[in-house]
Design a protein around this motif. Structure first.
Motif, mmCIF file in Angstrom:
data_model
loop_
_atom_site.group_PDB
_atom_site.id
_atom_site.type_symbol
_atom_site.label_atom_id
_atom_site.label_comp_id
_atom_site.label_asym_id
_atom_site.label_seq_id
_atom_site.Cartn_x
_atom_site.Cartn_y
_atom_site.Cartn_z
ATOM 1 N N LEU A 4 0.841 -1.184 0.000
ATOM 2 C CA LEU A 4 0.000 0.000 0.000
ATOM 3 C C LEU A 4 0.881 1.239 0.000
ATOM 4 O O LEU A 4 1.881 1.287 0.716
ATOM 5 N N ALA A 5 0.490 2.241 -0.777
ATOM 6 C CA ALA A 5 1.279 3.465 -0.860
ATOM 7 C C ALA A 5 0.346 4.658 -0.781
ATOM 8 O O ALA A 5 -0.525 4.822 -1.643
ATOM 9 N N GLU A 6 0.562 5.504 0.245
ATOM 10 C CA GLU A 6 -0.256 6.697 0.423
ATOM 11 C C GLU A 6 0.398 7.899 -0.243
ATOM 12 O O GLU A 6 1.630 7.975 -0.370
ATOM 13 N N SER A 7 -0.425 8.861 -0.616
ATOM 14 C CA SER A 7 0.065 10.127 -1.144
ATOM 15 C C SER A 7 -0.983 11.194 -0.880
ATOM 16 O O SER A 7 -2.119 10.879 -0.512
ATOM 17 N N GLY A 8 -0.589 12.454 -1.061
ATOM 18 C CA GLY A 8 -1.552 13.550 -0.980
ATOM 19 C C GLY A 8 -1.484 14.380 0.288
ATOM 20 O O GLY A 8 -2.211 15.370 0.414
#
Length: 123
Positions: A4-8
């Motif tokens: 899982l990769a978060e951004s923002g």
């Protein structure tokens, strides 16, 4: 292997908005409950929103009415729209994946995690 990769994340003034994204790989996306969590320095990780495999969302009282969780199965991505942000929303935000049988935003039911994205809200 689930990844899982978060951004923002970012820095905003009080009352501002952000949209967080979490893109996953290595699993059948639609079969999982997806959730968003946050952890401020010195505090425990808090489950704030989850969306179940049937698309039903659930929220913690602390964010209800201000945050919106959604998912796009075609992009293997879950979103968290953060509106009317407050300084107390400042934290590291994580997404998590758990079995579809887990129908809660409590973190204990999630077993895959991203690295997190920082949200900072100034007054």
């Amino acid at each position: 292997q689930v990844q899982l990769a978060e951004s923002g994340g970012g820095s905003v003034n009080s009352g501002g908005s952000l949209r967080l994204s979490c893109t996953g790989s290595g699993y059948t996306y639609s079969a999982f409950t997806m959730g968003w969590f946050r952890q401020a320095p010195g505090k425990e990780r808090e489950g704030i929103a989850a969306i179940f495999s049937d698309g039903t969302p659930t929220y913690a009282d602390s964010v209800k009415g201000r945050f919106t969780i959604s998912r796009d199965a075609t992009k293997n991505t879950v979103y968290l729209q953060l509106d009317n942000l407050k300084p107390e929303d400042t934290a590291m935000y994580y997404c998590g994946a758990g079995p579809s049988t887990w129908r809660s935003c409590l973190s204990s039911g999630f077993n895959h995690w991203g690295q997190g994205t920082q949200v900072t809200v100034s007054s």
